[in-house]
Design a protein around this motif. Structure first.
Motif, PDB file in Angstrom:
ATOM      1  N   TRP A 140      82.091 -26.263  45.066  1.00  0.00           N
ATOM      2  CA  TRP A 140      81.549 -25.252  45.983  1.00  0.00           C
ATOM      3  C   TRP A 140      82.250 -23.920  45.749  1.00  0.00           C
ATOM      4  O   TRP A 140      83.401 -23.879  45.300  1.00  0.00           O
ATOM      5  N   TYR A 141      81.536 -22.870  46.063  1.00  0.00           N
ATOM      6  CA  TYR A 141      82.113 -21.534  45.984  1.00  0.00           C
ATOM      7  C   TYR A 141      81.744 -20.841  47.283  1.00  0.00           C
ATOM      8  O   TYR A 141      80.563 -20.669  47.587  1.00  0.00           O
ATOM      9  N   GLU A 142      82.776 -20.522  48.034  1.00  0.00           N
ATOM     10  CA  GLU A 142      82.528 -19.964  49.361  1.00  0.00           C
ATOM     11  C   GLU A 142      82.833 -18.474  49.342  1.00  0.00           C
ATOM     12  O   GLU A 142      83.856 -18.056  48.813  1.00  0.00           O
ATOM     13  N   VAL A 143      81.923 -17.691  49.883  1.00  0.00           N
ATOM     14  CA  VAL A 143      82.142 -16.244  49.934  1.00  0.00           C
ATOM     15  C   VAL A 143      82.148 -15.817  51.395  1.00  0.00           C
ATOM     16  O   VAL A 143      81.129 -15.921  52.079  1.00  0.00           O
ATOM     17  N   ARG A 144      83.309 -15.400  51.845  1.00  0.00           N
ATOM     18  CA  ARG A 144      83.369 -14.879  53.205  1.00  0.00           C
ATOM     19  C   ARG A 144      83.226 -13.364  53.144  1.00  0.00           C
ATOM     20  O   ARG A 144      83.985 -12.685  52.447  1.00  0.00           O
ATOM     21  N   VAL A 145      82.256 -12.843  53.860  1.00  0.00           N
ATOM     22  CA  VAL A 145      82.038 -11.399  53.928  1.00  0.00           C
ATOM     23  C   VAL A 145      82.529 -10.957  55.296  1.00  0.00           C
ATOM     24  O   VAL A 145      82.145 -11.549  56.306  1.00  0.00           O
ATOM     25  N   SER A 146      83.410  -9.954  55.316  1.00  0.00           N
ATOM     26  CA  SER A 146      83.984  -9.560  56.601  1.00  0.00           C
ATOM     27  C   SER A 146      84.230  -8.055  56.661  1.00  0.00           C
ATOM     28  O   SER A 146      85.212  -7.564  56.107  1.00  0.00           O
ATOM     29  N   GLU A 147      83.343  -7.385  57.319  1.00  0.00           N
ATOM     30  CA  GLU A 147      83.501  -5.936  57.502  1.00  0.00           C
ATOM     31  C   GLU A 147      84.869  -5.631  58.135  1.00  0.00           C
ATOM     32  O   GLU A 147      85.522  -4.653  57.794  1.00  0.00           O
ATOM     33  N   ALA A 148      85.303  -6.514  59.033  1.00  0.00           N
ATOM     34  CA  ALA A 148      86.584  -6.308  59.719  1.00  0.00           C
ATOM     35  C   ALA A 148      87.767  -6.560  58.783  1.00  0.00           C
ATOM     36  O   ALA A 148      88.913  -6.288  59.137  1.00  0.00           O
ATOM     37  N   GLY A 149      87.515  -7.101  57.607  1.00  0.00           N
ATOM     38  CA  GLY A 149      88.595  -7.277  56.629  1.00  0.00           C
ATOM     39  C   GLY A 149      89.330  -8.599  56.726  1.00  0.00           C
ATOM     40  O   GLY A 149      90.430  -8.735  56.187  1.00  0.00           O
ATOM     41  N   HIS A 150      88.759  -9.596  57.393  1.00  0.00           N
ATOM     42  CA  HIS A 150      89.443 -10.897  57.473  1.00  0.00           C
ATOM     43  C   HIS A 150      89.261 -11.657  56.163  1.00  0.00           C
ATOM     44  O   HIS A 150      88.149 -11.930  55.747  1.00  0.00           O
ATOM     45  N   LEU A 151      90.374 -11.995  55.544  1.00  0.00           N
ATOM     46  CA  LEU A 151      90.307 -12.596  54.210  1.00  0.00           C
ATOM     47  C   LEU A 151      90.658 -14.080  54.195  1.00  0.00           C
ATOM     48  O   LEU A 151      90.582 -14.738  53.165  1.00  0.00           O
ATOM     49  N   GLY A 152      91.065 -14.616  55.316  1.00  0.00           N
ATOM     50  CA  GLY A 152      91.366 -16.040  55.376  1.00  0.00           C
ATOM     51  C   GLY A 152      90.058 -16.822  55.403  1.00  0.00           C
ATOM     52  O   GLY A 152      88.987 -16.259  55.646  1.00  0.00           O
ATOM     53  N   ALA A 153      90.181 -18.141  55.129  1.00  0.00           N
ATOM     54  CA  ALA A 153      88.974 -18.963  55.261  1.00  0.00           C
ATOM     55  C   ALA A 153      88.572 -18.961  56.731  1.00  0.00           C
ATOM     56  O   ALA A 153      89.423 -18.941  57.609  1.00  0.00           O
ATOM     57  N   ARG A 154      87.242 -18.931  57.013  1.00  0.00           N
ATOM     58  CA  ARG A 154      86.809 -18.882  58.405  1.00  0.00           C
ATOM     59  C   ARG A 154      86.452 -20.271  58.925  1.00  0.00           C
ATOM     60  O   ARG A 154      86.702 -20.616  60.056  1.00  0.00           O
ATOM     61  N   GLY A 155      85.863 -21.068  58.047  1.00  0.00           N
ATOM     62  CA  GLY A 155      85.314 -22.352  58.481  1.00  0.00           C
ATOM     63  C   GLY A 155      83.847 -22.151  58.813  1.00  0.00           C
ATOM     64  O   GLY A 155      83.425 -21.083  59.246  1.00  0.00           O
ATOM     65  N   GLY A 156      83.030 -23.174  58.572  1.00  0.00           N
ATOM     66  CA  GLY A 156      81.599 -23.077  58.856  1.00  0.00           C
ATOM     67  C   GLY A 156      80.869 -22.303  57.773  1.00  0.00           C
ATOM     68  O   GLY A 156      81.476 -21.575  56.978  1.00  0.00           O
ATOM     69  N   THR A 157      79.555 -22.513  57.683  1.00  0.00           N
ATOM     70  CA  THR A 157      78.734 -21.835  56.682  1.00  0.00           C
ATOM     71  C   THR A 157      77.492 -21.272  57.363  1.00  0.00           C
ATOM     72  O   THR A 157      76.804 -22.006  58.083  1.00  0.00           O
ATOM     73  N   ASP A 158      77.225 -19.987  57.141  1.00  0.00           N
ATOM     74  CA  ASP A 158      76.023 -19.380  57.725  1.00  0.00           C
ATOM     75  C   ASP A 158      74.845 -19.443  56.771  1.00  0.00           C
ATOM     76  O   ASP A 158      73.695 -19.520  57.184  1.00  0.00           O
TER      77      ASP A 158
END
Lengths: 351, 611
Positions: free
Chosen positions: B55-73
């Motif tokens: 898997w390749y997870e891409v978290r997009v975060s305008e607020a700049g959070h770079l840690g893993a978030r959990g969950g998939t949208d």
């Protein structure tokens, strides 16, 4: 061993070598090994060889593992840096040291437990990398410091001091070194200084992985009847293939021997080895023949000694790695650090 | 209701290992960054080369959070093997993107998500005949479809393709063509854009996207390392390989084309560390990179380096243990194994970078520290930092910086008659002078050994001399406390009895968790450890708070043990927060764990209330 400190007094007329050093300048601390130990004869041979070659003692790095043999670097070349490392791991430490400074002379001293048992892997890989060194095993077929257990070079059927018979096959380190691509392989005997000293000299001058398997009887645990590493047994079964006189390239070669009995082997660096042939038809430049000769004579119960193989076109690890001529440990900050402008470019490529 | 969000969601690609998806997925992540939106990609992969799920997870975060978030949208479900699990993991209101070439039974979907089908295989088969091309271009086609669905700037993707195939110009047009095949299909057949959108932003600034292993290797180049000896092991192999490629570019003598470095792929980890120690003993800066099992194998040599006082730098890219554990999953589980590596009484220096930028800095500094302190220095990365690209500040180097080679006595000093005792503490800091081999013909040589010796390196088994030496080694370790990177403290706005200690790859999740907790009205001061041994400010921080959470990614609270042990703290005041399932720690997890405990801790004890 002796508890007396070595006297500093020496005879004023002690002979000096080309550097103006006497034998004493190549000695080290007093040996703590047993009186009569074969290893002390090897120590004396190393001192003699370095003296005769007029090597600057401090240009030698002495590296060893753990065991009786590995203690000996303290007993020669007192002005050299020494490193008594970890059991069976001398080869990796020596390899690293050689990577850091290719200009020094590397003398690796090990034993049969150190190299044939715990360190067999490192022995093999160090040889196959072609590290420029003399790798010398002081081979007595027994664990001395832990009091007399068989080592992996002990012959099958040989008897321990307590009477146990070894049922495991022996590892022949010289045969292994040949297979692994050592470019200089010799076997000698601590009791035969005239054979050993020239071999050490040639090995020290050799460029590439030079290996000497030196049979060195253990007077405390492996010098009895039934042992195949005792002084008596080795003397009786010693079959030398040749006798080496090391001659440097600059000198004119003068051979006093009967025509046909001497072989001259020209080395890569311009030096020449003069070999008095003892075994008829033995070709010192033929790796395959050397391996088969070793196996054949070993089966006949002989201990084959002498210069077994030399590759006149040898090269070392650094040639394969294409490292700069200047020792890596002397490169300046400027040579090593690419600086901020290179880093700016790297950053730009990561956006 | 479908999730609506601009520049704030998690998109996950579910692929088959070896299908060539990695470069397309990475291109997607980099495109998000190029649009100025903070992005944090992560590889989740098995110990396998081909065929197993990845898997390749891409978290997009305008607020700049770079840690893993959990969950998939948004799930790009390209792997039938993991379909059921992948579909189940989508957040309610989320989106499922799949290859609709073959019809799927309706039971394979969910009612509460938006299903988006694109006949990827059919499109590929109509365009390409070569099987490998069909496979590779399929990945680019789905990126093209995503660009339409998420309303991305397609010019950014086209530019990236141009850059990626610079020098292989023949490949540019076919890739751009494939991109548009997907994009055009989506625009014509699907509702574009969906509720999730990517819009140009200015949240990235001058930051870069780089893997921790590559940055650490670059740190080794800048730190002056010339000898690297290593043995392949996930997740550290790419560090030595990156060092190799950086050196080829940056360390080749311009005139002779010869190498100002030497790299040996050793026969095992024992040989690797042996070579490092041999080279460092001989005055060259040297390192190895490994992971937990390698550290286990190096134990004996590490004790030698500690006791004989030989510098060595070890990059430990941690993975889940024990034994082979989960070799492709992240943890911070080698702390004790490294801090006290080897038999006998030993203590070692650990550096704890939070991201690639710090991995670069500490990677370079480690060599100064190892030379200064004449001892092994560990740079403690982990798989999450090492093998993922992370958005971080640009790498910086001060050109006026000079390498600190430590106390090395020169030939001139020896000649001038300076007293040389290899283990003599002349300055009171526990650090003796050393000489490199071949420094002087008659002075300064010594015999290095792992056995006991006196201050002049002479062998001895005298108890007094042994204790004297061991005490000096402790003094040296004390000296280290002020030399290693200091912890960083951030206080919350209001005074609080609670603190949190964390380190390494937990950093981005912790930053986000602090914001989440603060929004809940729960306030904590925080301290990020950057090295072991601990600076006195760690003791200060602990003494200023009643309870301190220690957040780490292992089962046994190893950092907490080190703090209890080294600072003499009552363990009851250090509350472990432990995450160790092999996935990177998340802000949600930290917030949950700390939030719950804070509520119970805030209850006034009965005894206190009664008195």
């Amino acid at each position: 061993m002796t508890y007396l400190t070595k006297p500093k007094f020496q005879h004023p007329d002690l002979p000096k070598n080309a550097l103006g050093y006497t034998h004493r300048d190549y000695e080290g601390k007093i040996s703590t090994l047993c009186a009569g130990c074969g290893h002390d004869s090897i120590t004396a041979a190393v001192v003699e060889a370095c003296y005769e070659l007029s090597i600057e003692p401090h240009r030698v790095a002495k590296i060893s593992g753990i065991g009786c043999s590995s203690k000996t670097p303290d007993y020669f070349l007192g002005n050299s840096h020494g490193f008594n490392s970890v059991h069976g791991r001398m080869p990796s430490v020596l390899t690293g040291a050689n990577l850091a400074n290719r200009d020094l002379i590397y003398l690796g001293v090990s034993g049969d437990g150190d190299s044939a048992s715990i360190g067999l892997g490192q022995f093999a890989h160090c040889i196959r990398r072609g590290v420029n060194m003399l790798y010398m095993v002081e081979n007595n077929g027994v664990y001395g410091l832990t009091k007399g257990q068989f080592s992996a070079t002990a012959d099958r059927g040989s008897k321990s001091k307590r009477g146990a018979v070894n049922s495991d096959n022996a590892i022949d380190l010289a045969a292994l070194a040949l297979q692994l691509g050592a470019s200089f392989v010799a076997r000698s005997f601590s009791g035969d200084k005239t054979q050993l000293v020239p071999l050490i000299k040639a090995a020290l001058e050799h460029k590439g992985a030079a290996f000497i398997d030196c049979i060195s009887p253990c007077v405390a645990f492996n010098n009895h009847a039934g042992s195949t590493r005792s002084f008596d047994y080795v003397r009786e079964h010693n079959e030398a293939v040749n006798h080496l006189d090391f001659i440097t390239g600059r000198e004119e070669i003068k051979v006093d021997y009967e025509p046909g009995s001497v072989e001259l082997v020209k080395q890569h660096d311009g030096s020449t080895l003069a070999l008095r042939k003892l075994a008829k038809d033995y070709n010192v430049n033929n790796r395959l023949a050397a391996m088969s000769y070793l196996l054949e004579r070993n089966a006949a119960g002989e201990v084959v000694t002498g210069l077994l193989y030399v590759d006149p076109e040898s090269d070392d690890m650094h040639a394969g790695m294409n490292t700069v001529a200047q020792p890596l440990n002397s490169l300046s900050d400027k040579d090593l650090c690419p600086g901020s402008s290179a880093l700016d470019k790297i950053n730009a490529a990561l956006r | 209701m479908p999730i609506e969000s601009v520049n704030d969601f998690v998109l996950r690609f579910a692929n088959v290992n070896g299908s060539g998806s990695a470069s397309a997925n990475e291109m997607f992540a980099r495109a998000v960054m190029r649009m100025g939106i903070p992005v944090s990609p992560r590889n989740i992969f098995p110990s396998n080369i081909q065929g197993l799920p990845t898997w390749y997870e891409v978290r997009v975060s305008e607020a700049g959070h770079l840690g893993a978030r959990g969950g998939t949208d948004f799930m790009v479900a390209m792997n039938p093997q993991t379909w059921d699990k992948d579909v189940a993991s989508i957040e309610p209101g989320g989106y499922l993107f799949y290859d609709s070439t073959k019809p799927m039974p309706s039971g394979k979907f969910r009612d509460d998500i938006t299903v988006i089908g694109v006949p990827l295989t059919a499109i590929c088969n109509s365009q390409y005949t070569d099987p490998r091309q069909r496979q590779l271009f399929k990945n680019i086609i789905y990126v093209g479809a995503l660009s339409a669905l998420l309303d991305m700037d397609v010019a950014v993707l086209e530019k990236l393709i141009g850059e990626q195939y610079k020098g292989k110009e023949k490949l540019i047009q076919p890739n751009i063509h494939a991109l548009h095949l997907g994009r055009d299909y989506a625009l014509q057949h699907l509702t574009c854009p969906i509720g999730l959108k990517l819009q140009h932003s200015d949240g990235v600034g001058d930051r870069i996207l780089i893997e921790g292993n590559s940055a650490a290797a670059l740190g080794a180049v800048y730190g002056g390392a010339t000898v690297c000896a290593w043995y392949p092991i996930t997740p550290s192999s790419s560090l030595a390989e990156a060092f190799t490629s950086h050196c080829k570019r940056l360390r080749t003598d311009p005139e002779t084309k010869q190498n100002r470095y030497a790299i040996v792929q050793a026969e095992d980890e024992l040989a690797s560390i042996g070579m490092v120690i041999g080279a460092a003993w001989n005055g060259a800066r040297s390192f190895t990179s490994t992971s937990g099992p390698g550290i286990s194998l190096m134990q004996e040599f590490l004790g030698l380096a500690y006791f004989a006082e030989v510098p060595a730098v070890v990059f430990d890219v941690q993975r889940a243990g024990p034994s082979t554990g989960m070799p492709t999953r992240t943890q911070q589980c080698d702390l004790i194994n490294c801090a006290y590596a080897s038999h006998g009484d030993t203590k070692h220096i650990l550096l704890l970078p939070e991201d690639p930028a710090e991995a670069f800095e500490f990677g370079a500094t480690a060599f100064d520290l190892a030379d200064r302190l004449q001892t092994p220095v560990f740079v403690m990365l982990d798989l999450d930092i090492g093998m993922n690209q992370r958005l971080c500040r640009p790498l910086r180097w001060d050109d006026s910086r000079v390498y600190d080679r430590g106390k090395v006595m020169t030939a001139a000093e020896l000649e001038a008659g300076k007293d040389f005792g290899r283990y003599l503490d002349v300055d009171g800091d526990g650090i003796p002078y050393r000489t490199y081999p071949a420094t002087h013909p008659t002075k300064g040589s010594y015999f290095t050994r792992g056995t006991s010796r006196d201050r002049y390196a002479r062998y001895t088994e005298e108890g007094g001399a042994y204790v004297d030496n061991m005490q000096r080694l402790l003094r040296k370790f004390d000296t280290a406390k002020d030399l290693v990177p200091r912890p960083l403290r951030a206080n919350c706005e209001k005074p609080t009895r609670f603190g949190v200690i964390y380190f390494g790859s937990t950093s981005p999740a912790m930053d986000e968790a602090i914001a989440m907790l603060s929004a809940q009205g729960q306030h904590l001061d925080r301290l990020r450890l950057r090295a072991f041994p601990f600076h006195h400010t760690v003791d200060d921080f602990i003494s200023e708070h009643d309870f301190i959470f220690v957040v780490e990614q292992n089962r046994d609270a190893q950092m907490r043990s080190l703090i209890v042990n080294e600072c003499g703290i009552d363990p009851a005041r250090l509350i472990p927060v432990l995450h160790y399932d092999g996935t990177p720690i998340t802000a949600r997890f930290i917030t949950g764990a700390i939030g719950d405990r804070l509520d119970t801790l805030k209850v006034t004890p009965l005894r206190k209330a009664a008195s």
